[in-house]
Scaffold this motif. Sequence first.
Motif, mmCIF file in Angstrom:
data_model
loop_
_atom_site.group_PDB
_atom_site.id
_atom_site.type_symbol
_atom_site.label_atom_id
_atom_site.label_comp_id
_atom_site.label_asym_id
_atom_site.label_seq_id
_atom_site.Cartn_x
_atom_site.Cartn_y
_atom_site.Cartn_z
ATOM 1 N N ASN A 162 59.949 60.202 41.045
ATOM 2 C CA ASN A 162 60.938 61.184 41.499
ATOM 3 C C ASN A 162 61.319 60.969 42.962
ATOM 4 O O ASN A 162 61.464 61.914 43.737
ATOM 5 N N GLY A 163 61.449 59.692 43.333
ATOM 6 C CA GLY A 163 61.889 59.334 44.675
ATOM 7 C C GLY A 163 60.787 59.254 45.709
ATOM 8 O O GLY A 163 61.033 58.809 46.835
ATOM 9 N N ASN A 164 59.587 59.643 45.343
ATOM 10 C CA ASN A 164 58.452 59.606 46.273
ATOM 11 C C ASN A 164 57.576 58.400 45.980
ATOM 12 O O ASN A 164 57.181 58.170 44.825
ATOM 13 N N ARG A 165 57.272 57.651 47.025
ATOM 14 C CA ARG A 165 56.462 56.451 46.848
ATOM 15 C C ARG A 165 55.030 56.816 46.475
ATOM 16 O O ARG A 165 54.424 57.703 47.079
ATOM 17 N N VAL A 166 54.510 56.103 45.488
ATOM 18 C CA VAL A 166 53.145 56.324 45.019
ATOM 19 C C VAL A 166 52.243 55.241 45.598
ATOM 20 O O VAL A 166 52.511 54.054 45.460
ATOM 21 N N GLU A 167 51.179 55.676 46.271
ATOM 22 C CA GLU A 167 50.236 54.722 46.839
ATOM 23 C C GLU A 167 49.176 54.369 45.800
ATOM 24 O O GLU A 167 48.542 55.253 45.237
ATOM 25 N N MET A 168 49.027 53.071 45.550
ATOM 26 C CA MET A 168 48.035 52.595 44.590
ATOM 27 C C MET A 168 47.154 51.546 45.241
ATOM 28 O O MET A 168 47.528 50.949 46.254
ATOM 29 N N THR A 169 46.003 51.321 44.665
ATOM 30 C CA THR A 169 45.145 50.236 45.124
ATOM 31 C C THR A 169 45.739 48.927 44.609
ATOM 32 O O THR A 169 46.515 48.926 43.641
ATOM 33 N N PRO A 170 45.405 47.803 45.214
ATOM 34 C CA PRO A 170 45.931 46.512 44.738
ATOM 35 C C PRO A 170 45.686 46.269 43.261
ATOM 36 O O PRO A 170 46.560 45.759 42.543
ATOM 37 N N LYS A 171 44.519 46.645 42.763
ATOM 38 C CA LYS A 171 44.216 46.405 41.358
ATOM 39 C C LYS A 171 44.984 47.348 40.448
ATOM 40 O O LYS A 171 45.339 46.980 39.326
ATOM 41 N N GLU A 172 45.253 48.570 40.913
ATOM 42 C CA GLU A 172 46.094 49.477 40.135
ATOM 43 C C GLU A 172 47.480 48.875 39.956
ATOM 44 O O GLU A 172 48.066 48.922 38.862
ATOM 45 N N TYR A 173 48.037 48.289 41.027
ATOM 46 C CA TYR A 173 49.336 47.637 40.932
ATOM 47 C C TYR A 173 49.300 46.519 39.891
ATOM 48 O O TYR A 173 50.178 46.419 39.029
ATOM 49 N N ASP A 174 48.280 45.668 39.965
ATOM 50 C CA ASP A 174 48.183 44.535 39.048
ATOM 51 C C ASP A 174 48.139 45.009 37.596
ATOM 52 O O ASP A 174 48.847 44.476 36.728
ATOM 53 N N LEU A 175 47.285 46.000 37.340
ATOM 54 C CA LEU A 175 47.123 46.512 35.985
ATOM 55 C C LEU A 175 48.401 47.176 35.495
ATOM 56 O O LEU A 175 48.858 46.926 34.374
ATOM 57 N N PHE A 176 48.994 48.019 36.347
ATOM 58 C CA PHE A 176 50.202 48.743 35.949
ATOM 59 C C PHE A 176 51.368 47.794 35.710
ATOM 60 O O PHE A 176 52.101 47.917 34.712
ATOM 61 N N PHE A 177 51.561 46.829 36.610
ATOM 62 C CA PHE A 177 52.668 45.885 36.445
ATOM 63 C C PHE A 177 52.535 45.095 35.148
ATOM 64 O O PHE A 177 53.517 44.843 34.458
ATOM 65 N N TYR A 178 51.316 44.695 34.825
ATOM 66 C CA TYR A 178 51.116 43.928 33.588
ATOM 67 C C TYR A 178 51.449 44.792 32.373
ATOM 68 O O TYR A 178 52.092 44.320 31.428
ATOM 69 N N MET A 179 51.043 46.055 32.399
ATOM 70 C CA MET A 179 51.316 46.940 31.270
ATOM 71 C C MET A 179 52.807 47.221 31.129
ATOM 72 O O MET A 179 53.346 47.249 30.018
ATOM 73 N N VAL A 180 53.478 47.429 32.275
ATOM 74 C CA VAL A 180 54.919 47.700 32.228
ATOM 75 C C VAL A 180 55.670 46.484 31.702
ATOM 76 O O VAL A 180 56.603 46.608 30.895
ATOM 77 N N LYS A 181 55.275 45.288 32.151
ATOM 78 C CA LYS A 181 55.920 44.060 31.690
ATOM 79 C C LYS A 181 55.745 43.855 30.187
ATOM 80 O O LYS A 181 56.513 43.142 29.545
ATOM 81 N N ASN A 182 54.707 44.476 29.652
ATOM 82 C CA ASN A 182 54.431 44.348 28.215
ATOM 83 C C ASN A 182 54.564 45.704 27.514
ATOM 84 O O ASN A 182 53.828 46.009 26.579
#
Length: 224
Positions: free
Chosen positions: A147-167
């Motif tokens: 909703n327009g607000n940046r979400v702070e994640m740990t590096p591994k959260e980014y990796d996991l989330f990006f992989y799931m979104v890509k798939n």
Amino acid sequence: MSKLLVVDDEFQIRQIIKKYAEFEGHTVEEAVDGMEAVEICRKNTYDLIIMDVMMPELDGFSACREIRKFTNTPVIMLSARGEEYDKIHGFELGSDDYVVKPFSPKELMMRVNAVIKRSNGQQDALKDVFTYEGLSVDFSARIVTVNGNRVEMTPKEYDLFFYMVKNKGIALTREQLISEVWGYDFFGDERTLDTHIKLLRKSLQEYSRCIVTLRGVGYRFEAN
């Protein structure tokens, strides 16, 4: 060749890690406590930081929190405390791995090499953006907004989330997620994946519903 920073108040531990790291072809610099580590990291860049938790002046958790304010350099935490709470706390602060003392130097080096390999691979992230309602994912900039607000994640959260979104829409087994996000030479167990899923859902707020648990299988990212 990678440049490592080893942070531990025990001289013998630093020397053991340095010996094995240099044998692997890495260069090593040292810090005796968290305070010194933060100051060194402000002046120099490293490919990976190996940080003890229990140290004088400034403990490893606090040092990791401070370092995360100005760099995403991968961090492996070392600790004699192996309780789940401590591991979760370390992951929440942005550490990439958590190794319990006493540890095998050879195993630690395998973890070091695996984290560095994954970190280097992140530089090849795809340059596109995924959006779903108020959720936006910028893969190249590694930015997630709700909703327009940046979400702070740990590096591994980014990796996991990006992989799931890509798939998205695909059932991803626990084994598949571990091998793709952590690497085939991952030494942890499936509870590490569950811990990161829990942290990821917390970070996504209302869009935690997009991560669906497939009982007995794994997880799926849904955005319909």
